[in-house]
Design a protein around this motif. Structure first.
Motif, PDB file in Angstrom:
ATOM      1  N   ILE A 260     -64.745  12.031  -2.309  1.00  0.00           N
ATOM      2  CA  ILE A 260     -64.506  12.140  -0.864  1.00  0.00           C
ATOM      3  C   ILE A 260     -63.027  12.400  -0.591  1.00  0.00           C
ATOM      4  O   ILE A 260     -62.665  13.232   0.248  1.00  0.00           O
ATOM      5  CB  ILE A 260     -64.986  10.863  -0.155  1.00  0.00           C
TER       6      ILE A 260
ATOM      7  N   ALA B  82     -72.244   9.892  -1.577  1.00  0.00           N
ATOM      8  CA  ALA B  82     -71.779   8.500  -1.574  1.00  0.00           C
ATOM      9  C   ALA B  82     -72.717   7.601  -0.782  1.00  0.00           C
ATOM     10  O   ALA B  82     -73.077   6.504  -1.231  1.00  0.00           O
ATOM     11  CB  ALA B  82     -70.364   8.436  -1.007  1.00  0.00           C
TER      12      ALA B  82
ATOM     13  N   LEU C 245     -65.600   4.028   2.632  1.00  0.00           N
ATOM     14  CA  LEU C 245     -65.719   5.486   2.509  1.00  0.00           C
ATOM     15  C   LEU C 245     -65.015   6.186   3.664  1.00  0.00           C
ATOM     16  O   LEU C 245     -64.268   7.156   3.466  1.00  0.00           O
ATOM     17  CB  LEU C 245     -67.194   5.895   2.493  1.00  0.00           C
TER      18      LEU C 245
ATOM     19  N   PHE D  92     -69.847  12.911   1.258  1.00  0.00           N
ATOM     20  CA  PHE D  92     -70.301  11.726   1.996  1.00  0.00           C
ATOM     21  C   PHE D  92     -71.803  11.508   1.796  1.00  0.00           C
ATOM     22  O   PHE D  92     -72.248  10.356   1.687  1.00  0.00           O
ATOM     23  CB  PHE D  92     -69.977  11.865   3.480  1.00  0.00           C
TER      24      PHE D  92
ATOM     25  N   ILE E  82     -65.835   7.754  -4.054  1.00  0.00           N
ATOM     26  CA  ILE E  82     -64.615   7.633  -3.239  1.00  0.00           C
ATOM     27  C   ILE E  82     -63.598   8.696  -3.649  1.00  0.00           C
ATOM     28  O   ILE E  82     -62.958   9.332  -2.802  1.00  0.00           O
ATOM     29  CB  ILE E  82     -64.034   6.215  -3.383  1.00  0.00           C
TER      30      ILE E  82
ATOM     31  N   THR F  77     -67.998  13.930   7.998  1.00  0.00           N
ATOM     32  CA  THR F  77     -68.426  12.525   7.938  1.00  0.00           C
ATOM     33  C   THR F  77     -69.753  12.324   8.657  1.00  0.00           C
ATOM     34  O   THR F  77     -70.680  11.695   8.123  1.00  0.00           O
ATOM     35  CB  THR F  77     -67.350  11.620   8.551  1.00  0.00           C
TER      36      THR F  77
ATOM     37  N   TYR G 129     -69.012  -1.087   2.184  1.00  0.00           N
ATOM     38  CA  TYR G 129     -68.697   0.097   1.381  1.00  0.00           C
ATOM     39  C   TYR G 129     -68.633   1.351   2.241  1.00  0.00           C
ATOM     40  O   TYR G 129     -67.780   2.219   2.024  1.00  0.00           O
ATOM     41  CB  TYR G 129     -69.752   0.269   0.288  1.00  0.00           C
TER      42      TYR G 129
END
Length: 885
Positions: A768, A528, A855, A525, A765, A816, A851
């Motif tokens: 993740i 990303a 995620l 995360f 993605i 997260t 986005y």
């Protein structure tokens, strides 16, 4: 059938579910590294091509007075690098005069150029027609305005040491590249003229020779000849290599002509300016992409680590059957070989698909092969290390009895005992503080020096933060889950029900597995989020850069003789125009330094253009405009000017502006009231912002040369509506925001990150999903024996699901939250460390909310899928599961 063949067959038939994730992890590593490397090469090649297209004349070769021009040209052709050569004559004159009505206008010193009939075709960017013909006697539009002449009028040329000449004007032209056209070739820095001449006449080369060959005799040094050259553009794709190559060509030619000529190397100068951008592009791609490749490798190791218990039992069985350590390693290596082969094939397919659709520039075969070989080597090494190293360690340290054991006390890792995680976080803070406080430049490309350097130590801040957070999360959760059984029981009692004590105990017992999942999700995360936030901020600033370059959605730029301001009333009535404001663009001398001066109405200019707080040293755009409006003779200057002239707020500074009556520069007093960093259409170095009314009153000229237009329709569509109106004004140019965004090539924000951004965020993605679902699912499947025992003892599916959901929620929620916090921190560091990328610097981070929601949904979906699949596997008959394990 041999043991090796039997083992390989068993791997493919029975362990394909575990090998496929490893294949995906390794293929992502190879593909991401390969795509990144090719994108870096493509960006460098694109920059080189843009630089070549931006140069109107590659070389301006100054022929030394007395040297044979024909011999120099012949020697140039022998080199084989020149594709186009044109002679251009330069003659200094004392001035021009013209009579209009009852008044006679006289200019100061000027220049007369002689060009060949093919010059317009060979170098089209040098001259721009405005009125009349494109051959014959052509006058620059500024000179025409000074003399009040038009096509068909007569003027006199005041030669030096010779009688004047009278000629007739055939056409009016603009010189858009005047700075380069009149550059002083071979003159030391600081000794060259500060500005191109205001008064210019362009005539055919044969006429020029008739007029000025006699002047060359009586006034030596006032007449000279240049060769304007277009080179063969078969250059190395990298701007640094191209710069060195072109410089070497120039030195080689100067050595050939033995002092008869000096090369003004415009092409090398342009490539020199691009080198820094190319280095920043490489740094940027590495910064944004390498963490993804590292994360793919970590994911591969994590997938392999979930099978450690299975590997121990398999090796114990092999030892019972008499296998040696060498035999065990050889058999385990088969899995790495299969994973590597499949991963290489998949990675090459992914790379070909992505590069084929996104890279539209020809790349060198050697560079591409080098990138692929490096990517393949790293990927295969990761596959071998992920499988063979754990197997070798197990084989060295385990025994048959240890292989059957299920419980053991794990010794703290070296990094944990030495507090390396805390040390890394301290290093990140110190490096970031040093970079932020000192404004340290990461990329150093001194002008004119072939050597360049990149301060890679500045990357320690985000890298140390990323790794340090991963290790710190490992420490906290590994110990926290073991000792925090009561907290876990309270948090998940609604979900686990009467199974809460057992579920909490299971979480504590599986602390290592759960911690691994939390760390991977956190890192995934953070990668990303940091990549998405940085790229979004970068793209927003690209638009800001384009808006600064163009000025507004649509800009109409006129000339001194035909200012665009006179079209204001017509443009305002065009459908789709929200606001249109006129702006002066003049020139003023600050000491001996010629700078751009912009005259505006401070209270209304913001209606048609963006005024960011970052444009002003006070960080208050509205306050700066109000202060300028309140003081008519106020002036906002650049920081460079303030430093050079040691100015303080309130100082009176005398600027020399051209007066419309005599076309000479006269002192005009201004009060220095603030510092401006950026402004619409202004250059990046030094310029002046003043009140248009005051400038008009002091110069006697109220013309506004530029029109800024903000619209409610797409800029390209609005530009098409305005072009017919602008066509009525000679020399007027219409530009829109979209076209400028595509073509700007100064500053790194010209590099198009959309392609690599799409690749990185797509990979993010997948990473993740792999981190939150794959590792969790494989770990749970590896513990089928435990769940099968619970099912055999009468546990219901809902009770078994409680184990899965609790572990999945801990991994997803904790990863997260920590990943988002870390990602925003890294993005902030990246923006600060890579300040040189942005022009101007952003006021804050731009957040891609859509986005980020995607995620989160990807993490939730992959976790839920892993839990559902694991539950379906565990719902098989308990006795069957016990027999298959």
């Amino acid at each position: 059938m041999s043991v090796t063949t039997t083992w390989l067959s068993g791997l493919i038939r029975r362990r394909y579910g575990r090998m496929l994730p490893a294949v995906l992890g390794v293929s992502l590593t190879i593909a991401l590294l390969a795509i990144l490397g090719i994108f870096i090469n493509a960006s460098a090649a694109t920059m080189t091509q843009r630089a070549l297209g931006d140069v109107p004349v590659d070389w301006q070769i100054e022929v030394v007075p007395g040297a044979n021009v024909g011999a120099v040209e012949q020697e140039l052709r022998k080199t084989g690098h020149a594709t186009t050569i044109d002679q251009v004559g330069y003659a200094n004159v004392a001035g021009f005069t013209a009579t209009s009505g009852r008044t006679t206008q006289t200019t100061g010193e000027g220049k007369v150029l002689g060009i060949t009939p093919t010059y317009w075709r060979d170098f089209p960017a040098q001259l721009r027609p405005m009125l009349g013909r494109t051959d014959g006697i052509l006058i620059a539009q500024q000179t025409a305005a000074n003399l009040h002449v038009a096509v068909g009028d007569s003027l006199s040329i005041i030669r030096m040491g010779l009688p004047p000449l009278t000629t007739r004007v055939d056409g009016v032209i603009d010189l858009p590249q005047a700075d380069a056209l009149f550059q002083a070739v071979g003159v030391p820095a600081g000794a060259a003229p500060q500005a191109p001449p205001d008064n210019v006449l362009v005539v055919p080369i044969d006429v020029w020779h008739q007029w000025f060959d006699p002047q060359a005799v009586v006034r030596t040094g006032t007449v000279h000849t240049q060769l304007h050259v277009r080179l063969d553009h078969k250059l190395p794709p990298d701007p640094r290599d191209a710069f060195v190559y072109v410089e070497q060509l120039a030195r080689n030619f100067e050595a050939r002509v033995v002092g008869s000529a000096v090369v003004g190397d415009n092409l090398a100068a342009r490539l020199d300016a691009v080198r820094e951008d190319a280095l920043y592009a490489r740094v940027l791609f590495l910064f944004l992409g390498l963490p993804g490749a590292i994360l793919s490798i970590i994911l591969t190791f994590a997938v392999s680590a979930t099978g450690s218990d299975r590997r121990s039992r398999e090796q114990a069985l092999l030892r019972v059957r008499g296998a040696t350590t060498a035999t065990i390693i050889r058999l385990e290596s088969l899995e790495a070989v299969v994973v590597s082969v499949l991963a290489v094939l998949l990675a090459l397919i992914i790379t070909q698909l992505v590069i084929g659709s996104m890279v539209n520039i020809a790349l060198g075969a050697r560079q591409t092969v080098t990138v692929l070989v490096i990517a393949l080597a790293i990927g295969v090494a990761a596959a071998l290390a992920a499988v063979v190293f754990p197997a070798w360690r197990e084989a060295r340290e385990s025994s048959v009895r240890a292989g059957r054991a299920r419980i053991g006390r794990e010794e703290a890792a070296f990094w944990e005992r030495t507090w390396i995680d805390v040390i890394l976080l301290v290093i990140a803070a110190l490096v970031y503080w040093r970079t932020a406080a000192s404004g340290y430049q990461i990329v150093l490309a001194p002008e004119g020096v072939p050597a360049t350097s990149v301060s890679y130590e500045a990357f320690l801040a985000p890298l140390a933060l990323w790794i340090g957070v991963g290790l710190l999360v490992t420490r906290i959760f590994r110990h926290g889950l073991v000792s925090g059984r009561a907290v876990i029981a309270r948090l998940f009692r609604p979900l686990a029900g009467n199974m809460t004590p057992i579920v909490a105990a299971s979480v504590s017992r599986q602390a290592r597995l759960i911690t691994r999942g939390v760390v991977l999700v956190t890192l995934a995360f953070s990668f990303a989020v940091s990549t998405a936030v940085f790229n979004t901020t970068y793209n927003v600033q690209s638009r800001v850069d384009a808006a600064l370059t163009n000025g507004s959605d649509v800009t109409v730029t006129g000339t001194t003789a035909y200012p665009a301001g006179q079209l204001l009333d017509q443009v305002t009535k065009v459908p789709g125009v929200v606001a249109a404001r006129a702006m002066m663009h003049r020139f003023a001398y600050v000491g001996n330094d010629l700078q751009d001066l912009y005259g505006i109405n401070p209270l209304t200019i913001g209606d048609a253009t963006d005024l960011s707080n970052a444009f002003f040293a006070s960080n208050d755009a509205k306050g700066a405009m109000q202060k300028l409006a309140a003081q008519p003779d106020g002036a906002l200057l650049s920081q460079e000017t303030v430093n050079d002239f040691q100015l303080k707020l309130g100082d009176v500074i005398n600027l020399r502006l051209q007066n419309s009556k005599d076309h000479q520069y006269h002192p005009v007093p201004f009060h220095f009231i603030g510092v401006v960093r950026e402004f619409s259409t202004a250059p990046h170095d030094s310029f002046i912002l003043a009140n248009a009314g005051y400038v008009a009153g002091q110069t006697g000229d109220s013309a506004h040369e530029v029109l800024l237009i903000r619209g409610s329709v797409p800029p390209a569509e609005l530009a098409q509506r305005i072009k017919p109106i602008a066509a009525t004004l000679p020399g007027a140019r219409v530009t829109d925001l979209g076209s400028v965004l595509k073509t700007i090539s100064s500053s790194l924000t010209a590099v198009d990150l959309h392609g690599v951004t799409w690749v990185e965020l797509s990979f993010a993605i997948l990473l993740i999903a792999g981190a939150s679902g794959l590792v969790l699912g494989l770990g749970m499947i590896e513990r089928r024996r435990d769940f099968a025992l619970l099912a055999a003892m009468g546990a219901r599916p809902r009770q078994l699901g409680a184990f899965l959901w609790v572990e999945g929620l801990i991994i997803l929620v904790a990863g997260t939250v920590l990943g988002f916090l870390t990602g925003f921190g890294i993005a902030k560091m990246l923006v600060k460390v890579l300040t040189g990328v942005f022009d101007p610097a952003p006021e804050g981070l731009s957040i891609p909310w859509v986005y980020l929601v995607v995620l989160i949904l990807a993490g939730i979906a992959s976790t839920a899928l892993a839990v559902v699949i694991s539950r379906s596997i565990m719902q098989r008959r308990a006795i069957q599961e016990l027999r298959t394990i």
